[in-house]
Enzyme design. Structure first.
Site, PDB file in Angstrom:
ATOM      1  N   SER A  61       0.797  -1.237   0.000  1.00  0.00           N
ATOM      2  CA  SER A  61       0.000   0.000   0.000  1.00  0.00           C
ATOM      3  C   SER A  61       0.825   1.280   0.000  1.00  0.00           C
ATOM      4  CB  SER A  61      -0.909   0.023   1.223  1.00  0.00           C
ATOM      5  OG  SER A  61      -2.156  -0.503   0.878  1.00  0.00           O
ATOM      6  N   LYS A  64       0.476   3.614  -2.803  1.00  0.00           N
ATOM      7  CA  LYS A  64      -0.725   4.461  -3.002  1.00  0.00           C
ATOM      8  C   LYS A  64      -0.383   5.950  -3.072  1.00  0.00           C
ATOM      9  CE  LYS A  64      -4.139   1.075  -1.574  1.00  0.00           C
ATOM     10  NZ  LYS A  64      -4.189   0.025  -0.580  1.00  0.00           N
ATOM     11  N   TYR A 189      -2.602  -2.373 -10.856  1.00  0.00           N
ATOM     12  CA  TYR A 189      -2.641  -2.254  -9.388  1.00  0.00           C
ATOM     13  C   TYR A 189      -1.813  -3.360  -8.708  1.00  0.00           C
ATOM     14  CZ  TYR A 189      -4.384  -2.284  -4.630  1.00  0.00           C
ATOM     15  OH  TYR A 189      -4.446  -2.280  -3.255  1.00  0.00           O
ATOM     16  N   TYR A 241      -4.076   3.083   7.635  1.00  0.00           N
ATOM     17  CA  TYR A 241      -5.345   2.351   7.632  1.00  0.00           C
ATOM     18  C   TYR A 241      -6.292   2.956   8.677  1.00  0.00           C
ATOM     19  CZ  TYR A 241      -2.325  -1.017   5.239  1.00  0.00           C
ATOM     20  OH  TYR A 241      -1.447  -1.607   4.387  1.00  0.00           O
ATOM     21  N   VAL A 259       1.171  -3.917   3.829  1.00  0.00           N
ATOM     22  CA  VAL A 259       1.125  -5.233   4.468  1.00  0.00           C
ATOM     23  C   VAL A 259       2.403  -6.047   4.245  1.00  0.00           C
ATOM     24  CG1 VAL A 259      -1.403  -5.397   4.554  1.00  0.00           C
ATOM     25  CG2 VAL A 259      -0.166  -6.249   2.540  1.00  0.00           C
TER      26      VAL A 259
HETATM   27  N1  GLU Z   1      -1.784  -5.787  -2.312  1.00  0.00           N
HETATM   28  C1  GLU Z   1      -2.546  -5.391  -1.262  1.00  0.00           C
HETATM   29  C2  GLU Z   1      -4.014  -5.495  -1.585  1.00  0.00           C
HETATM   30  O1  GLU Z   1      -4.609  -4.644  -2.143  1.00  0.00           O
HETATM   31  C3  GLU Z   1      -2.155  -4.069  -0.700  1.00  0.00           C
HETATM   32  C4  GLU Z   1      -2.564  -4.103   0.688  1.00  0.00           C
HETATM   33  C5  GLU Z   1      -1.885  -3.210   1.646  1.00  0.00           C
HETATM   34  O2  GLU Z   1      -0.659  -3.098   1.743  1.00  0.00           O
HETATM   35  O3  GLU Z   1      -2.670  -2.595   2.364  1.00  0.00           O
HETATM   36  O4  GLU Z   1      -4.602  -6.465  -1.291  1.00  0.00           O
END
Ligand code: GLU
Length: 305
Positions: A61, A64, A189, A241, A259
């Site tokens: 993430s 992002k 993505y 988050y 994550v």
């Molecule tokens: N690849 C992850 C997903 O979208 C990213 C999640 C993350 O790091 O929050 O499921």
């Protein structure tokens, strides 16, 4: 600085035992749960580090904010803001941010999956391969590392365990937020999440955000200062988050976690910080990583509040 980082790292190491590796993407569960590393790049270009600072992991993430930056660079603030809102969702990263009513741009946020998937459609490129190539280029430039690539094993694992993201993308399509082929958008993505970095890369990217768009230790401007203000503000309210409020109290910095166990934190005008420790709390944030950042923030008075 090195001595301080070593000391805080030793004090934070026991916290690696309190978290769990992400396993909803099987490849992520192969990480070393005991790893802990930190790298700091100051605005005048000084580097300091400790622990597993050069161990590679996937950005997840933390891509992002880079997706958001590229969308801002390609379209400007008004166009991006019209598609994806900026309010905290208070929900997990892959939450379905809709109710019975039609999906509204104000329900989306660039730091959670639905908003980030829309960002993939906003960045420019003839094909989604070209869009991803531009994202990778920007990541390399922000990190000052031309060797950054994709972790193919994680990418395949993401793609073959991406049902929730497919559900989110089809929902976006239903409500007119996405016109292109869902698999092509998601391929961009999934690749984006699978970009392989280390703590130095994250620290450098964060240092550019801290420096309001200028590369640390140089005069090169990578993006306008107003984009740094936009991204840093969203990182402060939504970067960790649904743990962003508590993080703002404990650490007090714009930051983003992933994550894969990474955290990048920007200390406006002062420094960028990259941390890696893949044992996560229930919200998906690195347990030892947050502890380490909290200690560093207290010792160096980094909180912006
Ligand atoms: N690849 C992850 C997903 O979208 C990213 C999640 C993350 O790091 O929050 O499921």
């Amino acid at each position: 600085m090195e001595q301080l980082l070593e000391e805080l790292l030793a004090a934070s190491r026991p916290y690696t035992k309190e978290g769990r590796l992400a396993d909803y993407i099987p490849e992520l569960s192969k990480a070393d749960p005991n790893a802990l590393g930190i790298y700091v790049v100051s605005s005048d270009g000084k580097h300091s580090w400790a622990g597993s600072y050069n161990q590679p992991f996937t950005i997840q993430s933390i891509v992002k904010p880079i997706l958001l930056l590229l969308a801002l660079m390609d379209n400007g603030i008004d166009a991006v803001r019209a598609r994806v809102g900026v309010e905290a969702t208070g929900k997990p990263f892959d939450a379905i941010n809709t109710s019975e009513q039609a999906l509204d741009s104000e329900h989306l946020n660039p730091m959670v999956n639905m908003g980030a998937i829309v960002m993939c459609t906003l960045i420019r490129g003839e094909t989604y391969q070209e869009r991803f190539a531009r994202l990778l280029d920007l990541t390399r430039k922000l990190a000052d590392n031309p060797d950054i690539t994709v972790d193919e094993a994680v990418y395949r694992s993401e793609k073959s365990h991406g049902s929730k993201n497919r559900a989110l993308a089809y929902l976006l399509k239903t409500y007119g937020f996405l016109q292109d082929d869902v698999e092509e958008v998601l391929d961009c993505y999934f690749r984006a999440c699978s970009i392989r970095v280390d703590c130095r890369d994250l620290a450098h990217i964060a240092a550019v955000l801290a420096n309001r768009g200028r590369a640390p230790g140089s005069d090169e401007r990578i993006f306008p200062a107003r984009f740094a203000q936009y991204v840093n503000a969203i990182l402060l309210t939504c970067g960790m988050y649904d743990g962003s409020g508590e993080f703002a109290i404990r650490v007090g910095l714009p930051a983003k976690s992933g994550v894969g166990g990474g955290i990048m934190a920007a200390v406006p005008t002062r420094m960028g910080i990259g941390i890696f420790s893949p044992a996560l709390d229930r919200k998906g944030n690195s347990v030892a990583g947050i502890h380490l950042l909290e200690q560093l923030s207290q010792r160096l008075f980094l909180s912006i509040f």
